[in-house]
Scaffold this active site. Structure first.
Site, PDB file in Angstrom:
ATOM      1  N   GLN A  91       4.356  -5.710   2.354  1.00  0.00           N
ATOM      2  CA  GLN A  91       4.025  -6.621   3.436  1.00  0.00           C
ATOM      3  C   GLN A  91       3.707  -7.994   2.869  1.00  0.00           C
ATOM      4  O   GLN A  91       3.334  -8.123   1.702  1.00  0.00           O
ATOM      5  CB  GLN A  91       2.822  -6.102   4.225  1.00  0.00           C
ATOM      6  CG  GLN A  91       3.072  -4.764   4.894  1.00  0.00           C
ATOM      7  CD  GLN A  91       1.847  -4.290   5.658  1.00  0.00           C
ATOM      8  OE1 GLN A  91       1.250  -5.029   6.422  1.00  0.00           O
ATOM      9  NE2 GLN A  91       1.481  -3.026   5.456  1.00  0.00           N
ATOM     10  N   HIS A 135       8.192   5.609   4.634  1.00  0.00           N
ATOM     11  CA  HIS A 135       9.207   4.965   3.796  1.00  0.00           C
ATOM     12  C   HIS A 135       8.575   3.854   2.952  1.00  0.00           C
ATOM     13  O   HIS A 135       7.582   3.246   3.349  1.00  0.00           O
ATOM     14  CB  HIS A 135      10.336   4.395   4.664  1.00  0.00           C
ATOM     15  CG  HIS A 135       9.881   3.274   5.557  1.00  0.00           C
ATOM     16  ND1 HIS A 135       9.323   3.503   6.787  1.00  0.00           N
ATOM     17  CD2 HIS A 135       9.891   1.937   5.381  1.00  0.00           C
ATOM     18  CE1 HIS A 135       9.000   2.341   7.340  1.00  0.00           C
ATOM     19  NE2 HIS A 135       9.329   1.374   6.508  1.00  0.00           N
ATOM     20  N   ASN A 176       0.875  -1.164   0.000  1.00  0.00           N
ATOM     21  CA  ASN A 176       0.000   0.000   0.000  1.00  0.00           C
ATOM     22  C   ASN A 176       0.912   1.214   0.000  1.00  0.00           C
ATOM     23  O   ASN A 176       1.640   1.448   0.961  1.00  0.00           O
ATOM     24  CB  ASN A 176      -0.911   0.019   1.229  1.00  0.00           C
ATOM     25  CG  ASN A 176      -1.943  -1.081   1.174  1.00  0.00           C
ATOM     26  OD1 ASN A 176      -2.374  -1.479   0.102  1.00  0.00           O
ATOM     27  ND2 ASN A 176      -2.319  -1.594   2.329  1.00  0.00           N
ATOM     28  N   HIS A 234      -1.231 -12.235  -6.520  1.00  0.00           N
ATOM     29  CA  HIS A 234      -2.193 -13.292  -6.213  1.00  0.00           C
ATOM     30  C   HIS A 234      -1.675 -14.649  -6.704  1.00  0.00           C
ATOM     31  O   HIS A 234      -2.065 -15.114  -7.773  1.00  0.00           O
ATOM     32  CB  HIS A 234      -3.547 -12.989  -6.847  1.00  0.00           C
ATOM     33  CG  HIS A 234      -4.279 -11.876  -6.180  1.00  0.00           C
ATOM     34  ND1 HIS A 234      -5.628 -11.713  -6.285  1.00  0.00           N
ATOM     35  CD2 HIS A 234      -3.852 -10.882  -5.375  1.00  0.00           C
ATOM     36  CE1 HIS A 234      -6.001 -10.651  -5.583  1.00  0.00           C
ATOM     37  NE2 HIS A 234      -4.930 -10.135  -5.035  1.00  0.00           N
ATOM     38  N   HIS A 288       7.681   0.389   1.532  1.00  0.00           N
ATOM     39  CA  HIS A 288       7.712  -0.943   2.116  1.00  0.00           C
ATOM     40  C   HIS A 288       6.534  -1.758   1.598  1.00  0.00           C
ATOM     41  O   HIS A 288       5.535  -1.205   1.155  1.00  0.00           O
ATOM     42  CB  HIS A 288       7.665  -0.883   3.649  1.00  0.00           C
ATOM     43  CG  HIS A 288       6.367  -0.375   4.182  1.00  0.00           C
ATOM     44  ND1 HIS A 288       6.013   0.968   4.160  1.00  0.00           N
ATOM     45  CD2 HIS A 288       5.311  -1.019   4.727  1.00  0.00           C
ATOM     46  CE1 HIS A 288       4.815   1.108   4.684  1.00  0.00           C
ATOM     47  NE2 HIS A 288       4.360  -0.083   5.039  1.00  0.00           N
ATOM     48  N   GLY A 303      -3.552   4.228   3.061  1.00  0.00           N
ATOM     49  CA  GLY A 303      -3.448   3.745   4.426  1.00  0.00           C
ATOM     50  C   GLY A 303      -2.047   3.383   4.876  1.00  0.00           C
ATOM     51  O   GLY A 303      -1.868   2.824   5.950  1.00  0.00           O
ATOM     52  N   SER A 352       0.912   3.912   6.770  1.00  0.00           N
ATOM     53  CA  SER A 352       1.197   4.790   7.904  1.00  0.00           C
ATOM     54  C   SER A 352       2.680   5.137   8.005  1.00  0.00           C
ATOM     55  O   SER A 352       3.039   6.135   8.611  1.00  0.00           O
ATOM     56  CB  SER A 352       0.723   4.136   9.206  1.00  0.00           C
ATOM     57  OG  SER A 352       1.304   2.856   9.337  1.00  0.00           O
TER      58      SER A 352
END
Length: 190
Positions: free
Chosen positions: A55, A51, A40, A168, A53, A46, A48
């Protein structure tokens, strides 16, 4: 501190290799059925942390979107005897109307069912179910395609472009999944 758009293809390739390694490692656990790699980008999506990154989430159950994709790909294979996203990719390439970028290993298209403005789906040229199934040149091609798409996004408004990007791969549930064709999705909120 570099975004995908600012990274060299060889550096993005190293990221793709780590994603593949993590998918295999996490997907091999008995209690994991799905491994989701995503990013994201931007506070609008969203993120936060300022930098760059991404997930990786590993879960016992399949996400709703993957359940729907799996059902659709499975049904198409049953009815037509071929892969849904292979057939779709071939149609888009033949039409050429919604192709955003292409290389030897991947094509990026605006799907005809796009819900988000600037939505893009990346599809392998070969029937591939997950990152771990990709050859070295295909991983290089994915890295080049990720760079191309993200650089193009940044040029749209001459600013770092927010998006949610998700890979996916097939489920890691012990089944073969011949119906599954790996897509990557970009959903920009603008």
């Amino acid at each position: 501190d570099l975004t995908l758009a600012k990274m060299a293809v060889e550096d993005i390739r190293r990221v793709v290799d780590v994603w593949a390694e993590q998918c295999v490692e996490l997907g091999s656990k008995d209690d994991i059925s799905y491994v989701q790699v995503f990013e994201n980008r931007g506070s609008m999506m969203g993120a936060s942390n300022p930098h760059p990154h991404g997930q990786i989430w590993a879960s016992r159950s399949l996400p709703n979107e993957v359940v729907a994709e799996l059902a659709g790909q499975r049904e198409y294979l049953k009815e037509h005897g071929c892969c849904l996203l292979c057939a779709y990719r071939e149609m888009e390439v033949a039409l050429g109307e919604r192709v955003v970028a292409a290389n030897d290993s991947f094509v990026a298209v605006v799907p005809f069912w796009a819900v988000w403005p600037f939505e893009v789906m990346i599809l392998p040229a070969r029937h591939v179910s997950g990152l771990e199934d990709m050859t070295g040149p295909e991983r290089e091609g994915l890295a080049a395609m990720l760079q191309s798409v993200t650089q193009t996004y940044d040029k749209v408004f001459d600013t770092p472009f927010p998006y949610s990007m998700g890979l996916h791969p097939k489920p890691f549930d012990g089944e073969e999944h011949p119906e599954w064709h790996f897509p990557a999705h970009f959903y920009p909120p603008l």
